[in-house]
Design an enzyme around this catalytic site. Structure first.
Site, PDB file in Angstrom:
ATOM      1  CD1 TRP A  45      -0.931   2.346   2.303  1.00 16.60           C
ATOM      2  CD2 TRP A  45      -2.740   1.842   1.094  1.00 16.60           C
ATOM      3  NE1 TRP A  45      -1.777   3.440   2.349  1.00 16.60           N
ATOM      4  CE2 TRP A  45      -2.892   3.156   1.613  1.00 16.60           C
ATOM      5  CE3 TRP A  45      -3.755   1.312   0.305  1.00 16.60           C
ATOM      6  CZ2 TRP A  45      -4.013   3.940   1.367  1.00 16.60           C
ATOM      7  CZ3 TRP A  45      -4.873   2.091   0.060  1.00 16.60           C
ATOM      8  CH2 TRP A  45      -5.003   3.383   0.588  1.00 16.60           C
ATOM      9  CG  MET A  46       2.570   5.087  -2.246  1.00 10.37           C
ATOM     10  SD  MET A  46       3.485   5.221  -3.808  1.00 10.37           S
ATOM     11  CE  MET A  46       2.122   5.275  -4.987  1.00 10.37           C
ATOM     12  CG  ASP A  50      -0.151  11.309   2.726  1.00  7.47           C
ATOM     13  OD1 ASP A  50      -1.150  10.820   2.175  1.00  7.47           O
ATOM     14  OD2 ASP A  50      -0.199  11.888   3.825  1.00  7.47           O
ATOM     15  CD  GLN A  54       3.236   8.303   5.600  1.00  6.99           C
ATOM     16  OE1 GLN A  54       2.567   8.002   6.575  1.00  6.99           O
ATOM     17  NE2 GLN A  54       4.554   8.508   5.675  1.00  6.99           N
ATOM     18  CG  ASP A  88       0.691  15.523   7.720  1.00  7.83           C
ATOM     19  OD1 ASP A  88       1.147  14.413   8.034  1.00  7.83           O
ATOM     20  OD2 ASP A  88      -0.517  15.719   7.489  1.00  7.83           O
TER      21      ASP A  88
END
Length: 532
Positions: free
Chosen positions: A39-40, A42, A60, A171
């Protein structure tokens, strides 16, 4: 970074979706980055290694599943041309299984303000990552440094460098502000609707300078902020500051999106010129935009990339053994003379795609200098299509022709599957609405047919880029890449990114152009080619 409570709700919904829905198509995009597996979401830590001529993209990453989940890592990829990417080993890992190395940014500490480097490390490769460490108890800002050009990282022993006694503080995006010779950080106090601005001399100790709060669309929370100086298209020697803020959930079209504000920055405060929230990308699948810390000047000074998905349905899109893609990298500029309507000019963010390809096929010209009628549709079959195509269309509307509002006065493009033409994308322009539309629902993929959040139809308002001789001219460039469509209107004044899904192996390659009204549309140029 998505809120854990929101993910819990998504997980509950996912349990009700049949497993077959997630594996109906596996056609990997050709020029949009995807991880080899897992999974990917940001994009993180974007920077350019000027010594090696190499671009670095972190993201991510959950290598253990094709849905978001903890532990969450920083994945890593590199590129020589911003189009073709090489997967690299994981760069940053969390310390606990119930934690995550959440989103953040990268800086190059040329002058060794942090003290992490010695003279053996080239100043162009003195990488420091600033990222959020998420645990069930808190979100805190950490730093890690690299001694090998961004491939492996050592965590600073005195982390965290910034904490706020909050589980919703994340972030960090950091840049160097030359006038004050300080590092500047923007970080989201997500559920307070605040983007806090901090300064530092050494990346270790941070001082709160100000907050940009309660502006624009609020949605459920602010995420993934960024502050960058963007040059004017009309005069690149001039620039304005742009504040990017991501919203999820609560986008006007549903789910997640990016907004921006144009203003000034003095090293302490960002002041928007107006309170108008502007949209970065009008599609459904463009989120968590981040800009590069530095660039190769060939491409300009402001480059960005985003996650090409939407949190409303990202966990359910069909893909295997990976899930999610990135957008193309885009250079940004500000059109200070953007004609929003006939009476008003605005400052508008402009974006164009970077697509470095050497193996594209020849352009197939369908139509040039012709008036479209119902009887003379244009058709072509790219029989060896890989499913990755680009097209250019310049058309004009005859403003002297009176059309009833009850008539759907359209110019339509139909991109059909070569193996099964009943699967297709339809897009085009309708005169009364003055909008470019997309219909991505004509698919036999179960996810497309059944997921209620995957909006099949959408549109983008378009204004002509010029008007002369009773003709109003419009321009659109499109890139279709297996399951991602990027549309750039009038050289990037307006952009729309959307995913689409067809049955595995049914590559789009048959293209038709039609109209429902005679002599209304003048085709200046329409051409298509295959990207290999």
């Amino acid at each position: 970074m998505l809120l854990q409570a929101f993910l819990f709700l998504l997980a509950g919904f996912a349990a009700k979706i049949s497993a077959s829905m997630t594996n109906e198509t596996s056609d990997r995009p050709l020029v949009h980055f995807t991880p080899n597996k897992g999974w990917m979401n940001d994009p993180n830590g974007l920077w350019y290694d000027a010594k090696e001529g190499k671009w670095h993209l972190y993201f991510q990453y959950n290598p253990n599943d094709t849905v978001w989940g903890l532990p969450l890592f920083w994945g890593h990829a590199t590129s020589d041309d911003l189009t073709h990417w090489q997967d690299e080993p994981v760069a940053i890992a969390p310390k606990r299984k119930d934690s995550g190395a959440y989103s953040g940014s990268m800086v190059i500490d040329y002058n060794n303000t942090s003290g992490f480097f010695n003279d053996t490390i080239d100043p162009r490769q003195r990488c420091v990552a600033i990222w959020t460490y998420n645990t069930p108890e808190s979100e805190e800002q950490y730093i890690s440094y690299s001694l090998d050009g961004g491939y492996t990282f050592t965590e600073y022993q005195k982390n965290p460098v910034l904490a706020a006694n909050s589980t919703q503080f994340r972030d960090p995006k950091v840049f160097w502000y030359e006038p004050s010779k300080k590092w500047i950080m923007t970080a989201a106090k997500s559920q307070d609707y605040k983007i806090e601005i901090y300064s530092s001399d050494d990346l270790k100790s941070w001082k709160l300078e100000s907050a940009f709060a309660n502006e624009g669309f609020l949605g459920y929370q602010y995420e993934c902020p960024g502050l960058i100086e963007v040059p004017s298209e009309q005069d690149p020697s001039k620039s304005h500051w742009v504040m990017f803020i991501s919203i999820n959930p609560g986008a006007p079209a549903g789910g997640s999106f990016n907004q921006y504000f144009v203003g000034s920055f003095n090293g302490h405060h960002f002041e928007a010129f107006d309170n108008q929230s502007r949209v970065v990308d009008f599609g459904k699948d463009y989120y968590a935009l981040q800009t590069f810390f530095n660039t190769d000047p060939t491409y300009g000074s402001a480059l960005g990339i985003a996650w090409a998905s939407n949190w409303e349905y990202s966990a359910f899109v069909p893909s295997n053994p990976w899930r999610s893609s990135m957008s193309l990298v885009r250079p940004f500029s500000l059109n200070t003379e953007y004609q929003a309507n006939p009476e008003t000019e605005l400052i508008n963010l402009k974006a164009e795609p970077i697509l470095n390809i050497s193996s594209a096929g020849p352009w197939s010209r369908f139509a040039t200098n012709t008036t479209l009628t119902k009887a003379n549709s244009y058709n072509v079959d790219l029989s060896n299509s890989t499913g990755t195509l680009e097209f250019e269309l310049v058309y004009a509307v005859n403003t002297t022709q009176t059309i009833s509002k009850s008539v759907f006065a359209d110019l339509s493009l139909w991109f059909k599957g070569l193996e099964d033409p009943e699967e297709y994308l339809r897009m085009g322009f309708e005169v009364s609405a003055s909008s470019f539309f997309l219909d991505r629902g004509n698919s036999k993929v179960k996810f497309v047919k059944e997921n209620p959040y995957f909006t099949n139809r959408m549109s983008v308002n378009n204004q002509p880029f010029k008007s002369e001789n009773d003709l109003s001219y419009y321009k659109v460039y499109g890139l279709l890449d297996q399951n991602i469509l990027e549309l750039y209107f009038n050289d990037g004044d307006v952009v729309s990114t959307n995913t689409y899904f067809m049955t595995t192996g049914n590559a789009l390659g048959s293209v038709n152009m039609t109209t429902g009204v005679d002599n209304l549309f003048y085709i200046d140029k329409f051409q298509v080619r295959e990207v290999k």
